[in-house]
Design a protein around this motif. Structure first.
Motif, PDB file in Angstrom:
ATOM      1  N   ARG A  29      30.216 -46.576   5.929  1.00 42.06           N
ATOM      2  CA  ARG A  29      30.409 -45.483   4.665  1.00 42.06           C
ATOM      3  C   ARG A  29      31.282 -44.479   5.051  1.00 42.06           C
ATOM      4  O   ARG A  29      32.245 -44.289   4.333  1.00 42.06           O
ATOM      5  N   PHE A  30      31.400 -44.116   6.119  1.00 42.12           N
ATOM      6  CA  PHE A  30      32.520 -43.029   6.721  1.00 42.12           C
ATOM      7  C   PHE A  30      33.571 -43.707   6.606  1.00 42.12           C
ATOM      8  O   PHE A  30      34.861 -43.211   6.094  1.00 42.12           O
ATOM      9  N   LEU A  31      33.959 -45.004   7.174  1.00 40.53           N
ATOM     10  CA  LEU A  31      35.137 -45.867   7.288  1.00 40.53           C
ATOM     11  C   LEU A  31      35.661 -45.757   5.695  1.00 40.53           C
ATOM     12  O   LEU A  31      36.757 -45.776   5.636  1.00 40.53           O
ATOM     13  N   ARG A  32      34.759 -46.133   4.892  1.00 46.60           N
ATOM     14  CA  ARG A  32      35.191 -46.278   3.288  1.00 46.60           C
ATOM     15  C   ARG A  32      35.724 -44.965   2.947  1.00 46.60           C
ATOM     16  O   ARG A  32      36.688 -44.905   1.933  1.00 46.60           O
ATOM     17  N   LEU A  33      34.882 -43.899   3.130  1.00 51.45           N
ATOM     18  CA  LEU A  33      35.070 -42.590   2.646  1.00 51.45           C
ATOM     19  C   LEU A  33      36.715 -42.074   2.975  1.00 51.45           C
ATOM     20  O   LEU A  33      37.456 -41.833   2.094  1.00 51.45           O
ATOM     21  N   LEU A  34      36.894 -42.543   4.287  1.00 55.88           N
ATOM     22  CA  LEU A  34      37.982 -42.109   4.630  1.00 55.88           C
ATOM     23  C   LEU A  34      39.385 -42.831   4.074  1.00 55.88           C
ATOM     24  O   LEU A  34      40.363 -42.171   3.719  1.00 55.88           O
ATOM     25  N   ILE A  35      39.173 -44.120   3.647  1.00 55.51           N
ATOM     26  CA  ILE A  35      40.162 -44.829   2.944  1.00 55.51           C
ATOM     27  C   ILE A  35      40.160 -44.462   1.623  1.00 55.51           C
ATOM     28  O   ILE A  35      41.203 -44.060   0.771  1.00 55.51           O
ATOM     29  N   GLN A  36      38.706 -44.331   1.023  1.00 55.27           N
ATOM     30  CA  GLN A  36      38.918 -43.999  -0.447  1.00 55.27           C
ATOM     31  C   GLN A  36      39.434 -42.716  -0.943  1.00 55.27           C
ATOM     32  O   GLN A  36      40.219 -42.347  -1.903  1.00 55.27           O
TER      33      GLN A  36
ATOM     34  N   GLY B 222      35.575 -45.330  -6.071  1.00 53.88           N
ATOM     35  CA  GLY B 222      34.262 -45.542  -7.177  1.00 53.88           C
ATOM     36  C   GLY B 222      33.125 -45.266  -6.089  1.00 53.88           C
ATOM     37  O   GLY B 222      31.950 -45.018  -6.635  1.00 53.88           O
ATOM     38  N   ASN B 223      33.184 -45.032  -4.803  1.00 50.13           N
ATOM     39  CA  ASN B 223      31.816 -44.990  -3.981  1.00 50.13           C
ATOM     40  C   ASN B 223      31.798 -43.558  -3.071  1.00 50.13           C
ATOM     41  O   ASN B 223      31.037 -43.498  -2.299  1.00 50.13           O
ATOM     42  N   ILE B 224      32.635 -42.769  -3.586  1.00 42.88           N
ATOM     43  CA  ILE B 224      32.820 -41.579  -2.645  1.00 42.88           C
ATOM     44  C   ILE B 224      31.490 -40.686  -2.790  1.00 42.88           C
ATOM     45  O   ILE B 224      30.938 -40.305  -1.600  1.00 42.88           O
ATOM     46  N   SER B 225      30.913 -40.395  -3.934  1.00 39.96           N
ATOM     47  CA  SER B 225      29.587 -39.498  -3.943  1.00 39.96           C
ATOM     48  C   SER B 225      28.681 -40.308  -3.069  1.00 39.96           C
ATOM     49  O   SER B 225      27.756 -39.609  -2.394  1.00 39.96           O
ATOM     50  N   GLU B 226      28.336 -41.702  -3.206  1.00 41.16           N
ATOM     51  CA  GLU B 226      27.193 -42.220  -2.567  1.00 41.16           C
ATOM     52  C   GLU B 226      27.293 -42.391  -0.921  1.00 41.16           C
ATOM     53  O   GLU B 226      26.473 -42.221  -0.111  1.00 41.16           O
ATOM     54  N   ASP B 227      28.669 -42.403  -0.817  1.00 45.73           N
ATOM     55  CA  ASP B 227      28.977 -42.485   0.780  1.00 45.73           C
ATOM     56  C   ASP B 227      28.794 -41.036   1.491  1.00 45.73           C
ATOM     57  O   ASP B 227      27.922 -40.932   2.500  1.00 45.73           O
ATOM     58  N   VAL B 228      29.074 -39.989   0.554  1.00 44.99           N
ATOM     59  CA  VAL B 228      28.940 -38.680   1.174  1.00 44.99           C
ATOM     60  C   VAL B 228      27.350 -38.342   1.334  1.00 44.99           C
ATOM     61  O   VAL B 228      26.974 -37.906   2.256  1.00 44.99           O
ATOM     62  N   THR B 229      26.649 -38.745   0.223  1.00 39.95           N
ATOM     63  CA  THR B 229      25.145 -38.833   0.336  1.00 39.95           C
ATOM     64  C   THR B 229      24.676 -39.398   1.660  1.00 39.95           C
ATOM     65  O   THR B 229      23.913 -39.097   2.265  1.00 39.95           O
ATOM     66  N   ALA B 230      25.157 -40.605   1.727  1.00 45.84           N
ATOM     67  CA  ALA B 230      24.661 -41.565   2.990  1.00 45.84           C
ATOM     68  C   ALA B 230      25.036 -40.882   4.234  1.00 45.84           C
ATOM     69  O   ALA B 230      24.246 -40.795   5.380  1.00 45.84           O
ATOM     70  N   ILE B 231      26.148 -40.442   4.279  1.00 50.35           N
ATOM     71  CA  ILE B 231      26.624 -39.812   5.475  1.00 50.35           C
ATOM     72  C   ILE B 231      26.012 -38.549   5.931  1.00 50.35           C
ATOM     73  O   ILE B 231      25.824 -38.390   7.117  1.00 50.35           O
ATOM     74  N   ILE B 232      25.588 -37.671   4.978  1.00 45.93           N
ATOM     75  CA  ILE B 232      24.917 -36.406   5.424  1.00 45.93           C
ATOM     76  C   ILE B 232      23.668 -36.898   5.807  1.00 45.93           C
ATOM     77  O   ILE B 232      23.120 -36.343   6.632  1.00 45.93           O
ATOM     78  N   ALA B 233      22.844 -37.783   5.179  1.00 48.23           N
ATOM     79  CA  ALA B 233      21.503 -38.102   5.430  1.00 48.23           C
ATOM     80  C   ALA B 233      21.457 -39.023   6.831  1.00 48.23           C
ATOM     81  O   ALA B 233      20.558 -38.747   7.406  1.00 48.23           O
ATOM     82  N   GLY B 234      22.542 -39.683   7.161  1.00 48.07           N
ATOM     83  CA  GLY B 234      22.567 -40.469   8.253  1.00 48.07           C
ATOM     84  C   GLY B 234      23.263 -39.895   9.460  1.00 48.07           C
ATOM     85  O   GLY B 234      23.522 -40.662  10.558  1.00 48.07           O
ATOM     86  N   TYR B 235      23.907 -38.706   9.243  1.00 50.76           N
ATOM     87  CA  TYR B 235      24.512 -37.868  10.282  1.00 50.76           C
ATOM     88  C   TYR B 235      24.225 -37.857  11.769  1.00 50.76           C
ATOM     89  O   TYR B 235      24.747 -38.345  12.817  1.00 50.76           O
ATOM     90  N   GLY B 236      22.957 -37.700  11.786  1.00 51.86           N
ATOM     91  CA  GLY B 236      22.113 -37.676  13.428  1.00 51.86           C
ATOM     92  C   GLY B 236      22.131 -39.081  13.959  1.00 51.86           C
ATOM     93  O   GLY B 236      21.857 -38.814  15.143  1.00 51.86           O
ATOM     94  N   LYS B 237      22.359 -39.924  13.259  1.00 51.30           N
ATOM     95  CA  LYS B 237      22.089 -41.199  14.037  1.00 51.30           C
ATOM     96  C   LYS B 237      23.640 -41.902  14.177  1.00 51.30           C
ATOM     97  O   LYS B 237      23.492 -42.836  15.073  1.00 51.30           O
ATOM     98  N   LEU B 238      24.651 -41.078  14.260  1.00 51.66           N
ATOM     99  CA  LEU B 238      26.039 -41.589  14.361  1.00 51.66           C
ATOM    100  C   LEU B 238      26.160 -41.407  16.106  1.00 51.66           C
ATOM    101  O   LEU B 238      25.714 -40.513  16.632  1.00 51.66           O
ATOM    102  N   LYS B 239      27.081 -42.309  16.618  1.00 49.34           N
ATOM    103  CA  LYS B 239      27.585 -41.992  17.924  1.00 49.34           C
ATOM    104  C   LYS B 239      28.385 -41.029  18.124  1.00 49.34           C
ATOM    105  O   LYS B 239      29.106 -40.365  16.923  1.00 49.34           O
ATOM    106  N   GLU B 240      28.471 -40.308  19.202  1.00 50.79           N
ATOM    107  CA  GLU B 240      29.077 -38.889  19.332  1.00 50.79           C
ATOM    108  C   GLU B 240      30.783 -38.943  18.837  1.00 50.79           C
ATOM    109  O   GLU B 240      31.202 -38.023  18.371  1.00 50.79           O
TER     110      GLU B 240
END
Length: 155
Positions: free
Chosen positions: A99-106, A117-135
């Motif tokens: 989702r972050f990769l797509r946001l970067l491009i979009q 067309g997916n910016i809002s949903e990607d932002v929501t997913a990124i904020i919710a899943g931030y803690g699970k990301l690799k460093e």
């Protein structure tokens, strides 16, 4: 002797398991260097196909499209990369990094491509899943959030 056998197996197998260098990939995506983007794409050519590799290849292809000479070449490369990334997101809907990769491009794609067309949903997913990301992904996300219209002040 073991090293020789390993080399032979790698050549015969045709593909090699490659550990993704996220820091270098995100540096290429954040920059404006055709050479850096191409170097990352070249590094993924021999990688064993996986969802992760496909998502990064697709994103790097979309980024590489901006460096093509003709509009036709730009569109073909962009659309091929988009198809690859979107396919991986569809198969792995909960993958926050994709989702972050797509946001970067979009957020950075030209408006005429209508790929935003997916910016809002990607932002929501990124904020919710931030803690699970690799460093390395967190570091890239934090750096990007400073200049992002959608993530600014949220991360």
């Amino acid at each position: 002797m073991k090293a020789l056998i390993l080399v032979i197996i790698c050549f015969l197998g045709g593909s090699v398991h490659v550990q993704l260098d996220r820091k270098s990939i995100y540096t290429a995506l954040a920059g404006n260097s055709k050479e850096l983007v191409q170097k990352q794409l070249d590094g993924l050519k021999n990688a064993k196909e996986s969802s992760e590799v496909n998502a990064f290849k697709g994103t790097l292809q979309m980024k590489a499209a901006q460096f093509q000479k003709t509009a036709k070449e730009k569109m073909e490369l962009f659309n091929a990369g988009k198809k690859m990334l979107e396919s991986e997101i569809k198969l792995n809907d909960g993958n926050v990094e994709y989702r972050f990769l797509r946001l970067l491009i979009q957020e950075n794609a030209p408006k005429q491509l209508k790929y935003n067309g997916n910016i809002s949903e990607d932002v929501t997913a990124i904020i919710a899943g931030y803690g699970k990301l690799k460093e390395a992904t967190k570091a890239a996300l934090e750096a990007y959030a400073k200049k992002s219209a959608s993530l600014g002040g949220l991360i």
